[in-house]
Design a protein around this motif. Sequence first.
Motif, short mmCIF file in Angstrom:
data_model
loop_
_atom_site.label_atom_id
_atom_site.label_comp_id
_atom_site.label_asym_id
_atom_site.label_seq_id
_atom_site.Cartn_x
_atom_site.Cartn_y
_atom_site.Cartn_z
N ASP A 1 -6.80 4.00 -4.90
CA ASP A 1 -7.59 3.25 -4.45
C ASP A 1 -8.42 4.07 -3.15
O ASP A 1 -9.37 3.43 -2.79
CB ASP A 1 -6.82 1.91 -3.63
CG ASP A 1 -6.42 1.07 -4.87
OD1 ASP A 1 -7.23 0.27 -5.32
OD2 ASP A 1 -5.35 1.15 -5.25
N THR B 1 -2.02 -1.06 -3.73
CA THR B 1 -3.14 -0.30 -3.70
C THR B 1 -2.11 1.12 -3.31
O THR B 1 -1.13 1.20 -2.94
CB THR B 1 -3.87 -0.76 -2.61
OG1 THR B 1 -3.22 -0.75 -1.42
CG2 THR B 1 -4.52 -1.78 -2.82
N VAL C 1 -7.50 0.24 4.17
CA VAL C 1 -7.96 0.12 2.82
C VAL C 1 -8.69 -0.80 2.72
O VAL C 1 -9.77 -0.82 1.90
CB VAL C 1 -6.57 0.17 1.89
CG1 VAL C 1 -5.77 -1.15 2.10
CG2 VAL C 1 -7.29 0.03 0.20
N GLN C 2 -8.58 -1.98 3.35
CA GLN C 2 -9.41 -3.38 3.22
C GLN C 2 -10.70 -3.05 3.50
O GLN C 2 -11.71 -3.40 3.16
CB GLN C 2 -8.69 -4.48 3.84
CG GLN C 2 -7.83 -5.00 3.09
CD GLN C 2 -7.23 -6.25 3.80
OE1 GLN C 2 -7.24 -6.58 4.91
NE2 GLN C 2 -6.18 -6.88 3.02
N GLU D 1 -2.95 5.13 -2.31
CA GLU D 1 -3.69 6.11 -1.72
C GLU D 1 -3.09 7.57 -2.06
O GLU D 1 -1.86 7.61 -1.81
CB GLU D 1 -3.81 5.93 -0.13
CG GLU D 1 -4.51 6.92 0.56
CD GLU D 1 -4.67 6.84 2.13
OE1 GLU D 1 -4.60 7.58 3.03
OE2 GLU D 1 -4.48 5.64 2.53
N THR E 1 -12.62 -0.46 1.34
CA THR E 1 -12.82 -1.13 -0.13
C THR E 1 -13.83 -2.25 -0.08
O THR E 1 -14.55 -2.37 -0.96
CB THR E 1 -11.60 -1.40 -0.79
OG1 THR E 1 -10.74 -2.43 -0.07
CG2 THR E 1 -10.60 -0.02 -0.92
N HIS F 1 0.76 -1.07 0.08
CA HIS F 1 0.02 0.04 0.06
C HIS F 1 0.83 1.23 0.14
O HIS F 1 1.92 1.56 0.87
CB HIS F 1 -0.81 -0.09 1.32
CG HIS F 1 -1.86 1.19 1.19
ND1 HIS F 1 -2.83 1.24 0.45
CD2 HIS F 1 -2.03 2.21 2.19
CE1 HIS F 1 -3.61 2.50 0.68
NE2 HIS F 1 -2.92 2.92 1.45
N ARG G 1 1.10 1.98 -10.80
CA ARG G 1 0.36 0.84 -11.12
C ARG G 1 1.24 -0.28 -12.17
O ARG G 1 1.36 -1.37 -12.26
CB ARG G 1 -0.82 1.28 -11.83
CG ARG G 1 -1.84 1.91 -10.87
CD ARG G 1 -2.82 0.95 -10.73
NE ARG G 1 -3.83 1.62 -9.79
CZ ARG G 1 -4.25 1.79 -8.58
NH1 ARG G 1 -3.37 1.09 -7.89
NH2 ARG G 1 -5.27 2.47 -8.09
#
Length: 293
Positions: free
Chosen positions: A159, A135, A285-286, A137, A289, A101, A128
């Motif tokens: 993300d 991910t 993040v998990q 941010e 999302t 991340h 990417r």
Amino acid sequence: MPTKPLERKPEWLKIKLTTGENFKELKSMMRSKTLHTVCEEAKCPNIHECWANRTATFMILGDICTRACRFCAVKTGLPTELDLQEPERVADAALQMGLRHCVVTSVARDDLEDGGALIFAETIKAIRRKMPLCTVEVLIPDFLGREASLVTVLEAKPDILNHNIETVERMSDRVRSKAKYRRSLELLERSKRIAPNIPTKSSIMIGVGEEWDELLQTMDDLRAIDCDIMTIGQYLQPSPTHLDVKKYYTPEQFAVLKEEGMKRGFKHVESGPMVRSSYHAHEQVQSATATNV
């Protein structure tokens, strides 16, 4: 003129310094790639913990901010740096660190027509390409309210879209420079309208003179625009010329604020004396999302 804080710094704000091999290696790598981190520039109290765990928040667009917020340790002035190769170097550093991340933020660049949005987008794309499973941010400035700049960032599909409200509405003009409380809410609201599947996040620092009911109202304001994640941390004065600390909140009070936030429907609330906007971001993040897909 600034005055001395009303209280002595409590025991729970003492920082454990960790300067092992990971910390030294990461610092050396940042220097070799001529990269900046908000960890260093903003004098984050968690730098030793995070760097020892091989996590960092990259700060793009130079290290000189066009604003002079009264809480922030980042240098201010007229920026001279605009490096079009910076996105590739950030991606290379993230790859070398083996990040899962990656958090990317910046100084405010009001001198640029797009506020630096294109460099944000190119950084997302570079990460990417080199790390498809990582991910990303982004913690963005308000771009002076320019929707086109926000669209540029969102089209790169981060993300998480993070923009900090920083303080309660009554204190905003005193604490922040140029930024406006309602403009920050509008940015987060626009993000949801333009890209509803990208979770939004915001942060507030407490101890600058706000009242408890104002903190709850700020939560309500963020939830009214469907903000997904909120982080809450103790303001610490970076130098005698910055805002004074008016109050040190206890860990128990931070726990209550977390409960209040979760009751209001945030998908994740990170609340604690040493919490900063990107603290434990990889763990947020998990939860954010899970229901946004």
